[in-house]
Write a protein that holds these residues in place. Structure first.
Motif, PDB file in Angstrom:
ATOM      1  N   HIS A 108       0.840  -1.198   0.000  1.00  0.00           N
ATOM      2  CA  HIS A 108       0.000   0.000   0.000  1.00  0.00           C
ATOM      3  C   HIS A 108       0.877   1.251   0.000  1.00  0.00           C
ATOM      4  O   HIS A 108       1.714   1.430   0.895  1.00  0.00           O
ATOM      5  CB  HIS A 108      -0.916   0.015   1.219  1.00  0.00           C
ATOM      6  N   THR A 154      -0.987   6.046   3.091  1.00  0.00           N
ATOM      7  CA  THR A 154      -1.694   5.329   4.164  1.00  0.00           C
ATOM      8  C   THR A 154      -2.596   6.241   4.993  1.00  0.00           C
ATOM      9  O   THR A 154      -2.879   5.946   6.146  1.00  0.00           O
ATOM     10  CB  THR A 154      -0.683   4.634   5.095  1.00  0.00           C
ATOM     11  N   LEU A 167       4.245  -1.273   3.397  1.00  0.00           N
ATOM     12  CA  LEU A 167       3.492  -0.033   3.522  1.00  0.00           C
ATOM     13  C   LEU A 167       4.435   1.120   3.235  1.00  0.00           C
ATOM     14  O   LEU A 167       5.626   1.064   3.578  1.00  0.00           O
ATOM     15  CB  LEU A 167       2.919   0.123   4.934  1.00  0.00           C
ATOM     16  N   ALA A 197      -0.436   3.190  10.308  1.00  0.00           N
ATOM     17  CA  ALA A 197      -0.866   2.215   9.301  1.00  0.00           C
ATOM     18  C   ALA A 197      -0.409   0.810   9.676  1.00  0.00           C
ATOM     19  O   ALA A 197      -1.153  -0.166   9.515  1.00  0.00           O
ATOM     20  CB  ALA A 197      -0.321   2.603   7.927  1.00  0.00           C
TER      21      ALA A 197
END
Length: 432
Positions: free
Chosen positions: A43, A46, A68, A79
């Motif tokens: 990802h 965040t 992340l 996150a």
């Protein structure tokens, strides 16, 4: 990871969805998925929507979140906590520079929830590295970016889903079925609206960026600007350097149902009117109204609901006017008027459009089957284009003529100049 395991995982990602394509919900029934069969996801970004990405994808048993990335250390730490709270076994690598994720060969998918001015470049670099992308809306910052994104996707044979989650809902599918059935007759006018607009945000002084924020990386390809908090998290869409305001934020959510239902073609003119705030440094529309002329279709965007039955109760909505009747809808509701009868459905219209297994599930199934999802890039680019053109008309304060074949304004070098912008060094948009 040994070479045999790599081969097994890649083979699964490419082929497993073929058997599941007709029954996508089966994937959710798995309670245990072998590590070699999982889609490995990272990802990028965040914050608010990035947090939603983390929650969504952590809920799938065939997904492993492995990394992340955020330029804000505070958000990045939160996150990680969020991910672990959803999946206790998670142990993601943490990065402040998304290029570290792009360089990794063991990642299949990235999700992108960065500010708008980063959307295109993150996706293109991911495509070039062999990764599929679930990207937040709006699709791109500029018209040219969207074009290059599509070229890169096709060249690299990648999968892309735009984060228009409402697209997957039953209501939008049913609206499209009713309109395409012809019970309303030929649709000649569509009215779209979203209440609200940019507020001025006052006149805050510049500040030194927090030590936990890489402000230069946050700016990326955008023009350099001194830091002030209102230009960053949460309110960056109030500035044309990074986005296009509430209009750019919500256009795709409601224009989506128009494109699903009537597939407008042949856009020829765009005439935008509006104002920017006068009580602060924000410069995107306080309000914006736009008239679009397509082939055989007039489309009107307004900041206030149009004077049609039911619209006054909808902060965002679409109203379709046909030769035999009308349909007004928002995300969850619809009102159909034919003759003297008003109802929320037309039972005699059969279900003709396959329903989505869920927006994120649709994307993951597409990663496996290698068939593009519903909100694919080619569709999203066509649907996003009028928004960009409207903002150019708004900024130039005049009506513009558009050549939909050449994809350029007619005899208007100033307007054509605004179809793209030069990136700040060292960033550059690839040429294909």
């Amino acid at each position: 990871m040994n070479e045999k395991l790599k081969i097994n995982r890649r083979h699964f990602v490419k082929t497993a969805g073929i058997g599941l394509a007709g029954f996508p919900l089966i994937a959710n029934a798995f309670t245990r998925v072998a590590p070699s069969d999982k889609i490995r996801v990272a990802h990028i970004g965040t914050g608010n929507m990035g947090g939603a990405h983390i929650r969504w994808f952590a809920g799938f048993p065939d997904v492993e979140t492995v990394a992340l990335c955020d330029v804000d250390e505070v958000r990045l730490g939160k996150a990680r906590e969020l991910l672990v709270s959803r999946k206790s076994s998670a142990n993601p690598d943490l990065y402040s520079d998304f290029r570290r994720i792009i360089d990794r060969k063991d990642i299949d998918v990235i999700t992108c929830a960065t500010p708008d001015h980063w959307h295109a470049l993150v996706a293109i670099m991911a495509f070039e590295s062999g990764k599929d992308v679930y990207g937040e809306k709006p699709l791109s910052f500029s018209v040219k970016e969207g074009k290059v994104m599509l070229e890169s996707l096709k060249k690299n044979d990648r999968i892309f889903q735009l984060g228009t989650q409402i697209h997957a809902g039953d209501n939008y599918h049913r609206v499209a079925e009713i309109i395409q059935s012809g019970v309303l007759g030929k649709i000649h006018t569509v009215r779209l609206w979203k209440t609200g607009g940019t507020s001025g945000l006052g006149f805050p002084a510049n500040e030194t960026p927090p030590k936990t924020l890489d402000w230069n990386m946050w700016l990326g390809p955008a023009p350099y600007a001194e830091y002030t908090p209102v230009k960053c998290h949460g309110t960056y869409r109030s500035f044309f350097d990074y986005s296009g305001g509430v209009f750019a934020d919500f256009w795709c959510h409601i224009a989506d149902i128009m494109y699903m239902s009537v597939h407008p073609k042949g856009l020829s003119s765009i005439d935008a009117r509006g104002e920017v705030p006068n009580d602060g440094i924000a410069d995107t529309p306080k309000w914006i109204d736009v008239d679009f002329k397509f082939k055989d279709l007039d489309v009107f965007w307004t900041t206030t609901p149009p004077k049609v039955p039911g619209a006054e109760k909808m902060g965002i909505g679409a109203h379709f006017e046909g030769e035999k009747g009308t349909l007004t809808c928002d995300y969850e509701n619809r009102v159909v008027s034919i003759g003297n009868e008003t109802t929320n459905d037309v039972p005699e219209v059969p279900k003709t459009i396959s329903r989505s297994p869920g927006h994120q599930r649709n994307f993951l199934d597409s990663v496996k089957s290698r068939q593009q999802p519903e909100s694919n890039l080619e569709y999203a680019r066509e649907m996003t284009l009028p928004m960009h053109l409207a903002l150019i008309s708004f900024r130039l304060k005049r009506k513009l003529q558009w050549d939909s074949v050449k994809e350029e304004f007619v005899n208007d070098p100033v307007a054509n100049f605004l179809l793209s912008r030069e990136y700040r060094s060292p960033w550059s948009l690839p040429v294909y």
